[in-house]
Design an enzyme around this catalytic site. Structure first.
Site, short mmCIF file in Angstrom:
data_model
loop_
_atom_site.label_atom_id
_atom_site.label_comp_id
_atom_site.label_asym_id
_atom_site.label_seq_id
_atom_site.Cartn_x
_atom_site.Cartn_y
_atom_site.Cartn_z
N TYR A 22 66.46 -3.48 12.36
CA TYR A 22 67.75 -4.06 12.72
C TYR A 22 67.66 -5.33 13.56
O TYR A 22 68.69 -5.89 13.93
CB TYR A 22 68.61 -3.01 13.44
CG TYR A 22 68.83 -1.79 12.58
CD1 TYR A 22 69.60 -1.86 11.43
CD2 TYR A 22 68.23 -0.59 12.90
CE1 TYR A 22 69.79 -0.76 10.62
CE2 TYR A 22 68.42 0.53 12.09
CZ TYR A 22 69.19 0.44 10.96
OH TYR A 22 69.38 1.53 10.16
N ASP A 90 87.57 9.40 2.05
CA ASP A 90 88.97 9.74 1.78
C ASP A 90 89.92 8.93 2.65
O ASP A 90 90.97 8.47 2.18
CB ASP A 90 89.20 11.24 1.98
CG ASP A 90 88.59 12.10 0.89
OD1 ASP A 90 88.23 11.55 -0.18
OD2 ASP A 90 88.46 13.32 1.10
N HIS A 103 76.10 -3.52 5.93
CA HIS A 103 74.93 -2.87 6.54
C HIS A 103 73.99 -3.96 7.02
O HIS A 103 73.79 -4.97 6.33
CB HIS A 103 74.20 -1.98 5.52
CG HIS A 103 75.01 -0.83 5.08
ND1 HIS A 103 75.13 0.32 5.82
CD2 HIS A 103 75.77 -0.65 3.97
CE1 HIS A 103 75.92 1.17 5.18
NE2 HIS A 103 76.32 0.59 4.06
N MET A 104 73.41 -3.76 8.18
CA MET A 104 72.45 -4.73 8.73
C MET A 104 71.22 -4.86 7.84
O MET A 104 70.74 -5.95 7.59
CB MET A 104 72.02 -4.29 10.13
CG MET A 104 73.12 -4.34 11.16
SD MET A 104 73.28 -5.93 11.91
CE MET A 104 71.87 -5.90 13.00
N SER A 105 70.69 -3.74 7.38
CA SER A 105 69.47 -3.75 6.57
C SER A 105 69.83 -3.72 5.09
O SER A 105 70.95 -3.41 4.70
CB SER A 105 68.61 -2.53 6.91
OG SER A 105 69.26 -1.34 6.51
#
Length: 148
Positions: A22, A90, A103-105
């Site tokens: 990260y 949901d 997402h960071m990665s």
């Protein structure tokens, strides 16, 4: 334009653990970058993090137009809950505005269980693998979607 940016479990540890996956920027630094980007695109940003699945679901529900804290769009990095939480899925599906997953990665270069997320099923698009820049790009993209 009001954007809600939700972060899931352990995102608060960015920059406080081994740099590896990260990077070295702290969660607080990333939040500062995101607020600056929101100002640049003419949006207000509510940038939050929770360890709790239930709290994330509540925040998503509260962002609905009739809720106490309405938002025009939701950006979410549900972290580990991305792969397990049908409740978050949901809630996102019940939100009438656009959703972007971030997402960071690069989740597709990681363990196979990370290659498919529930949250992506509610998203108009996903950004992954670009670290904090991906967070900023998500804000820019969301501003465009809300204005369209």
């Amino acid at each position: 334009m009001r954007l809600l940016f939700l972060n899931g479990p352990n995102a608060n540890l960015y920059g406080h653990t081994a740099k590896g996956t990260y990077g070295g920027e702290t969660f607080e630094d990333i939040g500062t970058r995101c607020h600056a980007k929101a100002l640049e695109v003419g949006a207000s940003l509510d940038f939050r993090q929770s360890q709790s699945e239930g709290e994330l679901v509540e925040w998503i529900q509260q962002a609905r137009p009739e809720g106490p804290d309405p938002a025009d769009g939701i950006i979410i990095n549900a972290a580990g809950l991305s792969y397990t939480s049908i409740a978050i899925l949901d809630a996102l599906l019940a939100f009438p505005g656009p959703v972007i997953e971030v997402h960071m990665s690069n989740i597709h270069r990681r363990e196979p269980f990370r290659h498919k997320t529930y949250t992506a099923q509610a998203a108009v698009g996903s950004i992954c693998g670009l670290g904090p820049l991906g967070y900023e790009l998500a804000i820019e993209a969301m501003a465009g979607l809300v204005r369209a």
